[in-house]
Design a protein around this motif. Structure first.
Motif, PDB file in Angstrom:
ATOM      1  N   UNK A  94       0.810  -1.219   0.000  1.00 37.41           N
ATOM      2  CA  UNK A  94       0.000   0.000   0.000  1.00 37.41           C
ATOM      3  C   UNK A  94       0.842   1.267   0.000  1.00 37.41           C
ATOM      4  N   UNK A  95       1.932   1.271   0.750  1.00 34.34           N
ATOM      5  CA  UNK A  95       2.760   2.473   0.845  1.00 34.34           C
ATOM      6  C   UNK A  95       3.994   2.411  -0.038  1.00 34.34           C
ATOM      7  N   UNK A  96       4.387   1.214  -0.450  1.00 32.04           N
ATOM      8  CA  UNK A  96       5.618   1.052  -1.209  1.00 32.04           C
ATOM      9  C   UNK A  96       6.853   1.150  -0.345  1.00 32.04           C
ATOM     10  N   UNK A  97       6.664   1.197   0.980  1.00 33.70           N
ATOM     11  CA  UNK A  97       7.804   1.325   1.892  1.00 33.70           C
ATOM     12  C   UNK A  97       8.198  -0.034   2.455  1.00 33.70           C
ATOM     13  N   UNK A 117      11.447   2.050  19.994  1.00 32.49           N
ATOM     14  CA  UNK A 117      12.235   1.173  19.134  1.00 32.49           C
ATOM     15  C   UNK A 117      12.446  -0.205  19.739  1.00 32.49           C
ATOM     16  N   UNK A 118      12.295  -0.324  21.057  1.00 35.84           N
ATOM     17  CA  UNK A 118      12.406  -1.631  21.704  1.00 35.84           C
ATOM     18  C   UNK A 118      11.087  -2.398  21.639  1.00 35.84           C
ATOM     19  N   UNK A 119      10.001  -1.685  21.726  1.00 34.88           N
ATOM     20  CA  UNK A 119       8.687  -2.288  21.915  1.00 34.88           C
ATOM     21  C   UNK A 119       7.993  -2.717  20.624  1.00 34.88           C
ATOM     22  N   UNK A 120       8.035  -1.882  19.609  1.00 33.82           N
ATOM     23  CA  UNK A 120       7.309  -2.182  18.377  1.00 33.82           C
ATOM     24  C   UNK A 120       7.995  -3.276  17.576  1.00 33.82           C
ATOM     25  N   UNK A 121       7.186  -4.050  16.856  1.00 35.75           N
ATOM     26  CA  UNK A 121       7.734  -5.179  16.120  1.00 35.75           C
ATOM     27  C   UNK A 121       8.303  -4.799  14.768  1.00 35.75           C
ATOM     28  N   UNK A 122       7.678  -3.835  14.093  1.00 40.45           N
ATOM     29  CA  UNK A 122       8.104  -3.461  12.744  1.00 40.45           C
ATOM     30  C   UNK A 122       8.157  -1.954  12.601  1.00 40.45           C
ATOM     31  N   UNK A 123       9.005  -1.502  11.672  1.00 40.55           N
ATOM     32  CA  UNK A 123       9.163  -0.090  11.393  1.00 40.55           C
ATOM     33  C   UNK A 123       9.207   0.110   9.891  1.00 40.55           C
ATOM     34  N   UNK A 124       8.736   1.243   9.436  1.00 38.29           N
ATOM     35  CA  UNK A 124       8.786   1.580   8.015  1.00 38.29           C
ATOM     36  C   UNK A 124      10.080   2.322   7.698  1.00 38.29           C
ATOM     37  N   UNK A 125      10.661   2.000   6.561  1.00 37.65           N
ATOM     38  CA  UNK A 125      11.793   2.736   6.013  1.00 37.65           C
ATOM     39  C   UNK A 125      11.280   3.389   4.745  1.00 37.65           C
ATOM     40  N   UNK A 126      11.327   4.695   4.702  1.00 36.29           N
ATOM     41  CA  UNK A 126      10.752   5.441   3.590  1.00 36.29           C
ATOM     42  C   UNK A 126      11.705   5.440   2.397  1.00 36.29           C
ATOM     43  N   UNK A 127      11.370   4.659   1.370  1.00 35.42           N
ATOM     44  CA  UNK A 127      12.170   4.573   0.153  1.00 35.42           C
ATOM     45  C   UNK A 127      12.196   5.909  -0.583  1.00 35.42           C
ATOM     46  N   UNK A 128      11.185   6.730  -0.340  1.00 38.40           N
ATOM     47  CA  UNK A 128      11.045   7.962  -1.104  1.00 38.40           C
ATOM     48  C   UNK A 128      11.777   9.133  -0.469  1.00 38.40           C
TER      49      UNK A 128
END
Length: 138
Positions: A94-97, A117-128
């Motif tokens: 959906x986001x392309x990220x 950053x310790x608690x969440x399972x996933x993070x987005x890396x913005x390709x754009x």
């Protein structure tokens, strides 16, 4: 052997922009300070060049800086960093990220904003995002 511990690193890189003027040189301070914010610590995320044959984000791996050390061995000074690795997970259609997740699972019972950053399972890396993205961070 004497080992020095540092709680920050300075990255200098070429990124032409209006803020960096015509020379294009920019400096960024990366923190890995356990005493930041009343002892909660601050460990900045960063990119590490892990595949120099690739281009852009394909050449980089997401990490979080934990401590910087320096030592001299047989007359040669070595500057190193201990990092927490994030591995690539999936590309969000959906986001392309790209999403990344902790390489090792962390179990954190108490959660405050400093623990995100310790608690969440996933993070987005913005390709754009481009080399100007750091100029918009507060």
């Amino acid at each position: 052997m004497h080992v020095s511990v540092f709680h920050h690193a300075v990255s200098t890189f070429y990124a032409p922009s209006e803020l960096a003027e015509t020379t294009g040189m920019h400096r960024e301070l990366l923190r890995c300070n356990p005493d930041w914010n009343s002892g909660k610590g601050r460990y900045d995320p960063c990119f590490v060049m892990t595949n120099p044959t690739e281009i852009g984000l394909d050449a980089l791996t997401v990490a979080r800086l934990r401590v910087c050390i320096s030592f001299t061995y047989e007359g040669v000074q070595h500057e190193c960093a201990l990092v927490e690795w994030f591995e690539r997970d999936v590309l969000d259609v959906e986001t392309g990220m790209l999403t990344v997740r902790h390489e090792l699972d962390a179990d954190d019972e108490d959660h405050e904003h400093t623990d995100t950053l310790d608690r969440l399972e996933r993070f987005y890396v913005n390709w754009y995002a481009d080399y100007h993205a750091h100029e918009h961070l507060l």
